[in-house]
Design a protein around this motif. Structure first.
Motif, mmCIF file in Angstrom:
data_model
loop_
_atom_site.group_PDB
_atom_site.id
_atom_site.type_symbol
_atom_site.label_atom_id
_atom_site.label_comp_id
_atom_site.label_asym_id
_atom_site.label_seq_id
_atom_site.Cartn_x
_atom_site.Cartn_y
_atom_site.Cartn_z
ATOM 1 N N ASP A 312 -18.932 2.813 -7.051
ATOM 2 C CA ASP A 312 -20.015 1.985 -6.540
ATOM 3 C C ASP A 312 -20.646 2.661 -5.321
ATOM 4 O O ASP A 312 -20.405 2.301 -4.177
ATOM 5 C CB ASP A 312 -19.483 0.596 -6.178
ATOM 6 C CG ASP A 312 -20.609 -0.367 -5.808
ATOM 7 O OD1 ASP A 312 -21.775 -0.057 -6.132
ATOM 8 O OD2 ASP A 312 -20.323 -1.409 -5.188
ATOM 9 N N ARG A 313 -21.455 3.662 -5.613
ATOM 10 C CA ARG A 313 -22.142 4.426 -4.564
ATOM 11 C C ARG A 313 -23.293 5.184 -5.210
ATOM 12 O O ARG A 313 -23.333 5.326 -6.444
ATOM 13 C CB ARG A 313 -21.174 5.429 -3.914
ATOM 14 C CG ARG A 313 -20.600 6.442 -4.894
ATOM 15 C CD ARG A 313 -19.801 7.537 -4.223
ATOM 16 N NE ARG A 313 -19.232 8.461 -5.179
ATOM 17 C CZ ARG A 313 -19.901 9.461 -5.775
ATOM 18 N NH1 ARG A 313 -21.183 9.665 -5.488
ATOM 19 N NH2 ARG A 313 -19.296 10.255 -6.642
ATOM 20 N N PRO A 314 -24.269 5.663 -4.432
ATOM 21 C CA PRO A 314 -25.319 6.505 -5.021
ATOM 22 C C PRO A 314 -24.695 7.717 -5.719
ATOM 23 O O PRO A 314 -23.846 8.406 -5.142
ATOM 24 C CB PRO A 314 -26.160 6.922 -3.809
ATOM 25 C CG PRO A 314 -25.939 5.834 -2.810
ATOM 26 C CD PRO A 314 -24.519 5.392 -2.997
ATOM 27 N N GLY A 315 -25.078 7.956 -6.956
ATOM 28 C CA GLY A 315 -24.495 9.048 -7.728
ATOM 29 C C GLY A 315 -23.154 8.714 -8.342
ATOM 30 O O GLY A 315 -22.516 9.589 -8.941
ATOM 31 N N GLY A 316 -22.729 7.449 -8.213
ATOM 32 C CA GLY A 316 -21.419 7.073 -8.715
ATOM 33 C C GLY A 316 -21.294 7.026 -10.216
ATOM 34 O O GLY A 316 -20.179 6.883 -10.741
ATOM 35 N N ASP A 317 -22.426 7.169 -10.911
ATOM 36 C CA ASP A 317 -22.401 7.212 -12.373
ATOM 37 C C ASP A 317 -22.349 8.639 -12.921
ATOM 38 O O ASP A 317 -22.147 8.829 -14.125
ATOM 39 C CB ASP A 317 -23.655 6.534 -12.950
ATOM 40 C CG ASP A 317 -23.699 5.046 -12.679
ATOM 41 O OD1 ASP A 317 -22.645 4.402 -12.785
ATOM 42 O OD2 ASP A 317 -24.785 4.540 -12.349
ATOM 43 N N ASP A 318 -22.538 9.620 -12.070
ATOM 44 C CA ASP A 318 -22.688 10.990 -12.558
ATOM 45 C C ASP A 318 -21.471 11.465 -13.348
ATOM 46 O O ASP A 318 -21.605 12.133 -14.384
ATOM 47 C CB ASP A 318 -22.938 11.948 -11.388
ATOM 48 C CG ASP A 318 -24.266 11.702 -10.700
ATOM 49 O OD1 ASP A 318 -25.091 10.946 -11.252
ATOM 50 O OD2 ASP A 318 -24.482 12.258 -9.601
#
Length: 404
Positions: A312-318
């Protein structure tokens, strides 16, 4: 029967921007990179697994991750252009592969022309859902502007976009964030699309809510079965198969009315190999996916046991949307074997299911077909063998599919 082909489909789900290693953002000077051909090199792998459907994540022009659409009629230049899309669909057709597109119609990116004009006051406000003078943001994301689904122009846009890409060779649509849209919107849109494409299939993304009621009111063919997804890995991790049995009761009721889209992984969740904390029980999850009624979907790379955690953070789906090599390597035998069982018993897609032998760590899932066919999936999470009926005991931390 409308779109009866769906009962024979097993989807292989790909997040294209990640799969091809596209740049995370589309800059103003980004040229066209012809990368969709990378996917074509994997189609024989799809067939070799036993799948026959390619479910594509967003392929339309967007600013970043594909869910902030800026042009619904143009292929994202980081993936290619119209000719690349046509080539991919043609390659799928040659192999008998169906194609599912991802429709992001709940919200659009700030740079989608009608949204941008509404926000800066140079165009009609009817495209955007407003709260006073402020636009609704989808789940608080500043770049994702919620469309006004009560507006005729939005309904017309969705009808036109759906028909355009169905005409170009798509077989159906996954409808992103359907849970956030009033079902009456789809009830107004889908009949207009089906007038031209009666065989198309429409599945809504439902994370929560009353699945059966939403399908009935919206006219969708199916929804994503998040409730079952959660119950599978959670019950295995907690060694609490009562949770799974409860979810199977609800799944049975829904499957009697429509075929839910079932899955163990997708572009939004932790990889199943990381989600199941005891690797001895990963096979139990895969067996459930292909044994239970519904329309199964395999998220690319899960068949190889890829591991990744959504953060749960920016770029956390990468990490859960990785690039893949030019061609597949070896692997996927467990998936191939279980898909083979599914193919040899196609009645499982619409089977009636029940449960027996339930304890915290053991469960028999019984499937019955329309002509009296009967199979049982025996799950054992315990440290000792599980004996059920006349069948040979199932070894500790194992599973088995047996006749009767």
């Amino acid at each position: 029967m409308r779109n009866d082909w769906v009962g024979h489909v097993i989807w292989w789900h790909v997040y294209p921007l990640g799969f091809v290693g596209a740049e995370p953002e589309a800059g103003p000077s980004t040229g066209v990179s012809h990368r969709l051909g990378h996917l074509e090199q994997w189609l024989d792998h799809l067939i070799g697994l036993g799948c026959n459907g390619l479910a594509l994540g967003p392929v339309f022009a967007s600013g970043t991750h594909g869910y902030d659409t800026v042009d619904y009629r143009r292929i994202d230049p980081r993936l290619g252009d119209d000719a690349d899309f046509t080539a991919l669909v043609t390659a799928c057709r040659r192999r008998g592969i169906r194609v599912l597109l991802d429709g992001v119609f709940n919200h659009a990116g700030r740079e989608f022309a009608p949204v941008r004009a509404a926000l800066d006051g140079t165009g009609p406000r009817e495209w955007v859902r407003w709260s006073g003078e402020y636009p609704y943001l989808f789940e608080g994301h500043d770049r994702l502007i919620t469309l006004d689904h009560s507006s005729a122009v939005v309904r017309d846009l969705v009808v036109e976009v759906m028909c355009h890409w169905l005409e170009r060779g798509a077989d159906g649509w996954r409808l992103d964030a359907a849970y956030a849209i009033d079902p009456e919107f789809w009830a107004a849109v889908l009949p207009r699309v089906r007038e031209r494409f009666p065989d198309a299939w429409f599945v809504g993304e439902m994370i929560h809510g009353d699945y059966g009621d939403y399908v009935k009111r919206s006219g969708l063919d199916a929804v994503t079965q998040y409730e079952l997804w959660k119950a599978i890995w959670s019950s295995l991790n907690d060694r609490n198969l009562f949770e799974l049995a409860w979810a199977l009761d609800r799944h049975r009721a829904w499957a009697a009315d429509f075929l839910p889209l079932t899955f163990l992984g997708n572009h939004d969740v932790t990889r199943i190999a990381s989600q199941v904390t005891d690797s001895r029980h990963l096979g139990h999850a895969v067996a459930l996916l292909f044994f239970l009624p519904g329309v199964p979907s395999v998220y690319y790379g899960d068949e190889f046991g890829l591991r990744a955690v959504k953060e749960d953070r920016p770029g956390g789906d990468d990490a859960i949307r990785p690039p893949m090599p030019p061609t597949p390597g070896d692997g996927g035998d467990d998936y191939r074997r279980l898909i083979g069982i599914r193919r040899r018993h196609p009645w499982l897609t619409g089977a009636r299911i029940g449960t027996d032998g339930l304890t915290n760590e053991t469960l028999a899932v019984v499937a019955e077909g329309p002509a009296g066919e009967r199979l049982s999936l025996l799950l054992n999470l315990a440290d000792k063998p599980f004996a059920h009926g006349p069948h040979d005991p199932v070894a500790p931390h194992s599973w088995a599919i047996v006749e009767g």
